[in-house]
Every structure is written in structure tokens, then in C-alpha cells.
Design an enzyme around this catalytic site. Structure first.
Site, PDB file in Angstrom:
ATOM      1  N   THR A 152     -58.865 -68.429 -20.647  1.00 53.17           N
ATOM      2  CA  THR A 152     -57.632 -68.308 -21.735  1.00 53.17           C
ATOM      3  C   THR A 152     -57.322 -66.901 -21.984  1.00 53.17           C
ATOM      4  OG1 THR A 152     -58.053 -70.741 -22.592  1.00 53.17           O
ATOM      5  CG2 THR A 152     -57.177 -68.674 -23.937  1.00 53.17           C
ATOM      6  N   ASP A 183     -57.796 -75.483 -28.405  1.00 57.38           N
ATOM      7  CA  ASP A 183     -57.861 -74.586 -29.659  1.00 57.38           C
ATOM      8  C   ASP A 183     -56.850 -73.402 -29.471  1.00 57.38           C
ATOM      9  OD1 ASP A 183     -59.392 -73.623 -27.233  1.00 57.38           O
ATOM     10  OD2 ASP A 183     -59.735 -71.913 -28.828  1.00 57.38           O
ATOM     11  N   THR A 203     -61.908 -68.090 -26.695  1.00 55.25           N
ATOM     12  CA  THR A 203     -61.929 -68.798 -25.674  1.00 55.25           C
ATOM     13  C   THR A 203     -63.006 -69.616 -25.496  1.00 55.25           C
ATOM     14  OG1 THR A 203     -61.349 -68.368 -23.263  1.00 55.25           O
ATOM     15  CG2 THR A 203     -62.881 -66.715 -24.357  1.00 55.25           C
ATOM     16  N   GLY A 204     -63.039 -70.418 -24.301  1.00 52.39           N
ATOM     17  CA  GLY A 204     -64.175 -71.317 -24.389  1.00 52.39           C
ATOM     18  C   GLY A 204     -63.709 -72.828 -24.607  1.00 52.39           C
TER      19      GLY A 204
HETATM   20  N1  ASP Z   1     -60.085 -72.571 -25.055  1.00 55.42           N
HETATM   21  C1  ASP Z   1     -59.241 -73.142 -23.844  1.00 55.42           C
HETATM   22  C2  ASP Z   1     -59.205 -74.555 -24.301  1.00 55.42           C
HETATM   23  O1  ASP Z   1     -60.154 -75.335 -24.714  1.00 55.42           O
HETATM   24  C3  ASP Z   1     -59.883 -73.234 -22.642  1.00 55.42           C
HETATM   25  C4  ASP Z   1     -60.711 -72.007 -22.301  1.00 55.42           C
HETATM   26  O2  ASP Z   1     -60.536 -70.870 -23.031  1.00 55.42           O
HETATM   27  O3  ASP Z   1     -60.996 -71.661 -21.113  1.00 55.42           O
HETATM   28  O4  ASP Z   1     -58.097 -75.224 -24.089  1.00 55.42           O
END
Ligand code: ASP
Length: 290
Positions: A152, A183, A203-204
């Protein structure tokens, strides 16, 4: 031109996006224009498999985007479960500027985008279709671990007037359940800013970030006097406390305050962020907990 040295920070190693935003800021662009155009670079890059066109689909083959944007006055706009247009962030900006609402979802968001003149597109590319077909062979759904698969882009810019804006855009977790929203488009979780204090973006693993309302938390901690670094670390500690399986997923925050101080923290080693400042575009490894 104002009196501040502009800064752009962005999650992960997306040098083209931070350079774009940084150069715009240096030329006097507003933080809002810089974050929008910065993250659009990644939305359009079909090699990036978790943002915009080329993003990995859900388990049923739908690419669904989540994005939001916030301006220095505290206005916000977002689209969720957004299916047919690459530049989700630009539609989020239209929601912020041209509607009385903050979030538009699914078909309504797509309808609004079409009304605003955005061209309908197929977001599944040849590569993402092939990868999906491969995935269908095993249908292994492991949103956990999967640390490399978080891309992200969240971006915060401080412009030469000293104003802060932020944006966050994602196709979310690869092979998520149909209908899942992460999120990234949720104000307070994926992104929050207060132009008197600073901003934060995440992110995450979206589920963990949502439950911590982490970006809001970081801004409030900075308001109470913590540095961006201390505030990011505290938000990661909250996630660790709330999730006994924290060793199995990644979550990361970056933050900036009004002075242009920057911070970053994450659970697992491996997260980095871009910082464009004074003509230099540098990728910094983040501090990590585990
Ligand atoms: N935060 C993002 C989500 O959960 C995914 C990501 O950052 O890789 O949709």
C-alpha cells in the site's frame, strides 16, 4: 513560495512516487496536489500488484481498490470496494471536494466516478489474471505472514506553506474475501492528519490497524508532545498488545510533524519508507519491534 522546506514521506520503496511529489512540492505545489499526484504514480504502475490497476484481485477475481485523501483543513474523502478506475485517490478527492460525504462504496463510487468523467477500465491485467489462475490451483488463503506482499502506498507531504496533506491507496490484501475493506481508506486508521500537529499513515495487516485506529492515535500522541518516532512506536506497541499473533503479520506506520520531523515503526524487519527532502530522495529502513 512559502518559508518551509517541503518534505514528502511515503511507505515502502516507491522512489518514483516520492520523487514526483517532492519535485512538485519544490516547485511550489500544495501538499494536497503533491500527495494526489505522487500516489497516482503507483496506481498507474501495473507492476505494483497491491495498488491501482494490476493490483491482485479478491478470491473471486475482482480487483477492488480502497483509497482516501485528507487536506490541511481536515476535509477527507474516500472510496472503498472501488472496481473500475485506476485512480481511486483522484475519485476520493472528488468525493471530498464535490460531495457532502466522506466515503462512497462499490457501485455508487463507480457511478460517481463515471459521472465525474473517469473512464471505466478493467483493473485486472494479464499478469494479475495469470497470478490469480495460479492461485486458484491451491486457493491457499494466507493473509498472515505474507510480509512481502504489503505494498500500500501511504504518503504525507508538508508543503512550502507549512501545510500537511495525506493520501493512502491500495488494492488491499491479495485474495481477500469478496467485500473486504481494509484500513487504507478509513480516516483515523489508514490515514489521519491534523494540520496543527502532523499526520500519520499506515500499511500492513489492515485488520490490526483498523482495531488500533493507529493513525489517529499517532497524531494525538504527537499533540501531547511525543515525537513522530515515539508516537509510531507506541502505536505499534498497542497493536502488539492487542494481537497475540503479532509475530505472524506486518503492520507499519510513518508520521511527520509540523516541523518536518519524521518517524516510522513496524512490527517486523523489512519495512522501509521514502523521504524526499532538499532534492534528495532516500529510502530509509524503519525501526522494527520484532
Ligand atoms: N493495509 C492494506 C490492507 O489491509 C494492505 C497493505 O498495506 O498491504 O488492505
Amino acid at each position: 513560495m512559502g518559508n518551509f522546506d517541503p518534505v514528502c514521506i511515503a511507505t515502502w520503496s516507491f522512489p518514483n512516487a516520492s520523487r514526483k511529489a517532492g519535485e512538485l512540492l519544490t516547485a511550489g505545489a500544495t501538499a494536497l496536489d503533491a500527495v494526489e499526484q505522487g500516489v497516482m504514480v503507483e496506481e498507474a504502475d501495473i507492476k505494483n500488484t497491491t495498488v491501482g490497476r494490476g493490483g491482485a484481485p479478491d478470491r473471486e477475481g475482482n480487483v477492488t481498490l480502497d483509497a482516501c485523501i485528507m487536506d490541511p483543513s481536515g476535509k477527507a474523502g474516500a472510496v472503498v470496494y472501488f472496481k473500475h478506475h485506476t485512480h481511486a485517490v483522484s475519485v476520493a478527492r472528488k468525493v471530498m471536494e464535490d460531495t457532502p460525504h466522506v466515503i462512497l462504496a462499490g457501485e455508487g463510487a463507480d457511478q460517481f466516478a463515471r459521472q465525474q468523467g473517469f473512464k471505466k477500465e478493467d483493473l485486472l491485467t494479464e499478469n494479475s489474471r495469470d497470478a490469480f489462475k495460479e492461485w486458484l490451483k491451491t486457493k491457499e488463503y494466507k493473509p498472515i505472514i505474507n510480509i512481502e506482499n504489503h505494498d500500500t502506498i501511504g504518503m504525507l507531504c508538508l508543503d512550502s506553506q507549512g501545510d500537511i496533506a495525506g493520501a493512502c491507496t491500495s488494492s488491499g490484501l491479495s485474495y481477500k474475501m469478496n467485500g473486504r475493506v481494509g484500513d487504507s481508506p478509513i480516516i483515523g486508521a489508514g490515514l489521519f492528519l491534523d494540520n496543527e500537529v502532523g499526520g500519520a499513515v499506515a500499511t500492513g495487516m489492515g485488520e490490526a490497524i483498523l482495531k488500533s485506529v493507529g493513525s489517529f492515535l499517532i497524531v494525538e500522541l504527537m499533540r501531547q508532545g511525543k515525537s513522530p518516532q515515539e508516537a509510531c512506536e507506541e502505536a505499534i506497541l498497542r497493536i502488539i498488545k492487542q494481537n497475540s499473533n503479532y509475530k505472524e503479520f506486518q503492520a507499519a506506520f510513518i508520521a511527520i510533524n509540523k516541523k518536518g520531523d519524521v518517524g516510522s515503526s513496524c512490527i517486523q524487519k523489512g519495512f522501509s519508507y521514502m523521504e524526499y527532502r532538499g532534492g534528495k530522495n532516500v529510502n530509509f529502513p524503519s525501526k522494527f519491534y520484532h
